[in-house]
Design a protein around this motif. Sequence first.
Motif, PDB file in Angstrom:
ATOM      1  N   PRO A   1       0.517  -1.175   0.519  1.00  0.00           N
ATOM      2  CA  PRO A   1      -0.295  -0.030  -0.165  1.00  0.00           C
ATOM      3  C   PRO A   1       0.555   1.403  -0.235  1.00  0.00           C
ATOM      4  O   PRO A   1      -0.206   2.613  -0.421  1.00  0.00           O
ATOM      5  N   THR A   2       2.388   1.512   1.051  1.00  0.00           N
ATOM      6  CA  THR A   2       2.875   2.689   0.463  1.00  0.00           C
ATOM      7  C   THR A   2       3.220   2.974  -0.738  1.00  0.00           C
ATOM      8  O   THR A   2       3.149   3.914  -1.354  1.00  0.00           O
ATOM      9  N   ARG A   3       3.313   1.645  -1.374  1.00  0.00           N
ATOM     10  CA  ARG A   3       3.972   1.478  -2.880  1.00  0.00           C
ATOM     11  C   ARG A   3       2.792   2.121  -4.078  1.00  0.00           C
ATOM     12  O   ARG A   3       2.835   3.285  -4.520  1.00  0.00           O
ATOM     13  N   ALA A   4       1.378   1.257  -3.487  1.00  0.00           N
ATOM     14  CA  ALA A   4       0.118   2.209  -4.107  1.00  0.00           C
ATOM     15  C   ALA A   4      -0.185   3.571  -3.954  1.00  0.00           C
ATOM     16  O   ALA A   4       0.186   4.359  -5.555  1.00  0.00           O
ATOM     17  N   VAL A   5      -0.127   3.769  -3.026  1.00  0.00           N
ATOM     18  CA  VAL A   5      -0.415   5.864  -2.444  1.00  0.00           C
ATOM     19  C   VAL A   5       0.693   6.339  -3.614  1.00  0.00           C
ATOM     20  O   VAL A   5       0.192   7.379  -3.553  1.00  0.00           O
ATOM     21  N   LEU A   6       2.176   6.293  -2.791  1.00  0.00           N
ATOM     22  CA  LEU A   6       2.947   7.145  -3.853  1.00  0.00           C
ATOM     23  C   LEU A   6       2.756   7.577  -4.877  1.00  0.00           C
ATOM     24  O   LEU A   6       3.235   8.044  -6.080  1.00  0.00           O
ATOM     25  N   ALA A   7       2.067   6.233  -6.419  1.00  0.00           N
ATOM     26  CA  ALA A   7       2.418   5.984  -7.271  1.00  0.00           C
ATOM     27  C   ALA A   7       0.502   7.274  -7.787  1.00  0.00           C
ATOM     28  O   ALA A   7       0.655   7.916  -8.637  1.00  0.00           O
ATOM     29  N   HIS A   8      -0.285   6.323  -6.588  1.00  0.00           N
ATOM     30  CA  HIS A   8      -1.013   7.071  -6.943  1.00  0.00           C
ATOM     31  C   HIS A   8      -1.035   8.735  -6.861  1.00  0.00           C
ATOM     32  O   HIS A   8      -1.754   9.419  -7.510  1.00  0.00           O
ATOM     33  N   LEU A   9      -0.765   9.091  -6.164  1.00  0.00           N
ATOM     34  CA  LEU A   9      -0.437  10.646  -5.720  1.00  0.00           C
ATOM     35  C   LEU A   9       0.798  11.456  -6.667  1.00  0.00           C
ATOM     36  O   LEU A   9       1.469  12.508  -6.743  1.00  0.00           O
ATOM     37  N   GLY A  10       1.780  10.731  -7.435  1.00  0.00           N
ATOM     38  CA  GLY A  10       2.692  10.938  -8.187  1.00  0.00           C
ATOM     39  C   GLY A  10       4.188  10.972  -7.804  1.00  0.00           C
ATOM     40  O   GLY A  10       4.641  11.901  -8.357  1.00  0.00           O
ATOM     41  N   LEU A  11       4.017  10.698  -6.851  1.00  0.00           N
ATOM     42  CA  LEU A  11       4.521  10.474  -5.838  1.00  0.00           C
ATOM     43  C   LEU A  11       6.694  10.164  -5.581  1.00  0.00           C
ATOM     44  O   LEU A  11       7.445   9.976  -6.198  1.00  0.00           O
ATOM     45  N   SER A  12       5.949   8.657  -6.495  1.00  0.00           N
ATOM     46  CA  SER A  12       6.908   7.430  -6.653  1.00  0.00           C
ATOM     47  C   SER A  12       8.658   8.282  -7.024  1.00  0.00           C
ATOM     48  O   SER A  12       9.822   7.829  -6.773  1.00  0.00           O
ATOM     49  N   ASP A  13       8.949   9.314  -8.296  1.00  0.00           N
ATOM     50  CA  ASP A  13       9.905   9.123  -8.599  1.00  0.00           C
ATOM     51  C   ASP A  13      11.070   9.697  -7.729  1.00  0.00           C
ATOM     52  O   ASP A  13      11.727  10.163  -8.043  1.00  0.00           O
ATOM     53  N   PHE A  14      10.193  10.613  -6.719  1.00  0.00           N
ATOM     54  CA  PHE A  14      11.136  11.370  -5.790  1.00  0.00           C
ATOM     55  C   PHE A  14      12.567  10.641  -5.310  1.00  0.00           C
ATOM     56  O   PHE A  14      13.461  10.862  -4.137  1.00  0.00           O
ATOM     57  N   PHE A  15      12.166   9.578  -4.585  1.00  0.00           N
ATOM     58  CA  PHE A  15      12.559   8.169  -4.054  1.00  0.00           C
ATOM     59  C   PHE A  15      13.286   7.020  -4.320  1.00  0.00           C
ATOM     60  O   PHE A  15      13.081   6.828  -4.838  1.00  0.00           O
ATOM     61  N   GLU A  16      14.223   7.149  -3.659  1.00  0.00           N
ATOM     62  CA  GLU A  16      15.566   5.904  -4.602  1.00  0.00           C
ATOM     63  C   GLU A  16      15.342   4.921  -3.623  1.00  0.00           C
ATOM     64  O   GLU A  16      15.962   4.125  -3.866  1.00  0.00           O
ATOM     65  N   ILE A  17      14.322   4.528  -2.784  1.00  0.00           N
ATOM     66  CA  ILE A  17      14.486   3.894  -1.766  1.00  0.00           C
ATOM     67  C   ILE A  17      13.170   3.698  -0.481  1.00  0.00           C
ATOM     68  O   ILE A  17      12.869   4.892  -0.449  1.00  0.00           O
ATOM     69  N   VAL A  18      12.614   3.145  -0.553  1.00  0.00           N
ATOM     70  CA  VAL A  18      11.461   3.219  -0.150  1.00  0.00           C
ATOM     71  C   VAL A  18      11.227   1.562   0.778  1.00  0.00           C
ATOM     72  O   VAL A  18      10.876   0.529   0.114  1.00  0.00           O
ATOM     73  N   LEU A  19      11.153   2.030   1.581  1.00  0.00           N
ATOM     74  CA  LEU A  19      10.522   0.730   3.007  1.00  0.00           C
ATOM     75  C   LEU A  19       9.753   0.763   3.943  1.00  0.00           C
ATOM     76  O   LEU A  19       9.312   1.902   4.124  1.00  0.00           O
ATOM     77  N   GLY A  20       8.902  -0.377   4.335  1.00  0.00           N
ATOM     78  CA  GLY A  20       7.669  -0.446   4.244  1.00  0.00           C
ATOM     79  C   GLY A  20       7.665  -1.240   5.804  1.00  0.00           C
ATOM     80  O   GLY A  20       8.917  -1.740   5.925  1.00  0.00           O
ATOM     81  N   GLY A  21       6.664  -1.342   6.225  1.00  0.00           N
ATOM     82  CA  GLY A  21       7.225  -2.157   8.109  1.00  0.00           C
ATOM     83  C   GLY A  21       7.206  -3.219   7.734  1.00  0.00           C
ATOM     84  O   GLY A  21       7.480  -3.920   8.905  1.00  0.00           O
ATOM     85  N   ASP A  22       6.844  -3.699   6.605  1.00  0.00           N
ATOM     86  CA  ASP A  22       7.348  -5.219   6.577  1.00  0.00           C
ATOM     87  C   ASP A  22       8.751  -5.965   5.489  1.00  0.00           C
ATOM     88  O   ASP A  22       8.381  -6.953   5.391  1.00  0.00           O
ATOM     89  N   SER A  23       8.927  -4.588   5.645  1.00  0.00           N
ATOM     90  CA  SER A  23      10.357  -5.146   4.632  1.00  0.00           C
ATOM     91  C   SER A  23      11.668  -5.161   5.189  1.00  0.00           C
ATOM     92  O   SER A  23      12.524  -6.602   4.767  1.00  0.00           O
ATOM     93  N   LEU A  24      11.534  -5.499   7.033  1.00  0.00           N
ATOM     94  CA  LEU A  24      12.297  -5.681   7.818  1.00  0.00           C
ATOM     95  C   LEU A  24      12.048  -7.107   8.724  1.00  0.00           C
ATOM     96  O   LEU A  24      10.669  -6.724   9.032  1.00  0.00           O
ATOM     97  N   PRO A  25      12.422  -7.337   9.091  1.00  0.00           N
ATOM     98  CA  PRO A  25      12.157  -8.415  10.503  1.00  0.00           C
ATOM     99  C   PRO A  25      11.449  -7.440  11.615  1.00  0.00           C
ATOM    100  O   PRO A  25      10.704  -7.653  12.275  1.00  0.00           O
ATOM    101  N   VAL A  26      11.782  -6.286  10.856  1.00  0.00           N
ATOM    102  CA  VAL A  26      10.980  -5.439  12.511  1.00  0.00           C
ATOM    103  C   VAL A  26      10.911  -3.774  12.077  1.00  0.00           C
ATOM    104  O   VAL A  26      10.923  -3.963  10.805  1.00  0.00           O
ATOM    105  N   ARG A  27      10.685  -3.237  12.772  1.00  0.00           N
ATOM    106  CA  ARG A  27      10.257  -2.529  12.029  1.00  0.00           C
ATOM    107  C   ARG A  27       9.981  -0.666  13.176  1.00  0.00           C
ATOM    108  O   ARG A  27      10.553  -1.064  14.576  1.00  0.00           O
ATOM    109  N   LYS A  28      10.091   0.038  12.742  1.00  0.00           N
ATOM    110  CA  LYS A  28       9.923   1.880  13.541  1.00  0.00           C
ATOM    111  C   LYS A  28       9.441   1.477  14.820  1.00  0.00           C
ATOM    112  O   LYS A  28       8.492   0.776  15.269  1.00  0.00           O
ATOM    113  N   PRO A  29       9.687   1.717  15.923  1.00  0.00           N
ATOM    114  CA  PRO A  29      11.190   2.787  16.724  1.00  0.00           C
ATOM    115  C   PRO A  29      12.312   1.832  16.176  1.00  0.00           C
ATOM    116  O   PRO A  29      13.512   2.353  17.064  1.00  0.00           O
TER     117      PRO A  29
END
Length: 215
Positions: A115-143
């Motif tokens: 959904p992170t990638r979906a909303v960035l694409a929908h809003l036309g923001l994807s191309d600004f970012f070289e890396i996008v990490l979501g809450g399920d990209s790694l075994p742990v999440r913020k904090p």
Amino acid sequence: MDVSIVFDLDGTLIDSAPDIQGIANGLLAREGAEPISLAETRAFIGDGAAVFVARMRAARGIDEASQDRLLADFTGTYETAVTLTHPYPGVPQALADLRNAGARLGVCTNKPLRPTRAVLAHLGLSDFFEIVLGGDSLPVRKPDPAPLFAAFDALGGGRRVYVGDSDVDAETASRAAVTFFLFTEGYRKSAVEDLPHTAKFDAFADLPNLIRSMK
């Protein structure tokens, strides 16, 4: 501008609470429960989808046995819930100004990656970012600082700046020992003065100059 800037997403770059509220209230209606308000929605956001669902469920007295089923229904709808979400004023121009000045930009969010990638694409923001990490990209999440470190490592060198809006973001930046710029118009639960930050701002038009003025 020799700087790598990583942004949180919900409550920082975008106001997604109306869409998330719509998903939540659809689930609650099917459970015969009262809807949650927009203020409750914003208060429940920040620690990932599973925690959001748990908070929503607990607020309406729905038992823990329903958690997995509700989470599956929530995440199944999340990817297409973009129609009520919008960037905060000045976000696209600020991102363009920073990138044009040579800054390297990334996103590190607790929202699931699809959904992170979906909303960035929908809003036309994807191309600004070289890396996008979501809450399920790694075994742990913020904090836990690991996702933030991973985002910065992907961007390369330069000074590291994290931009976020919440208590979770402030703790993440503190644990990572990186410069933290606090966007004050998002979903934070604590007072601004109670959150450790290097600088604060309430309008994205001010962010490029804040970055340039760093000592």
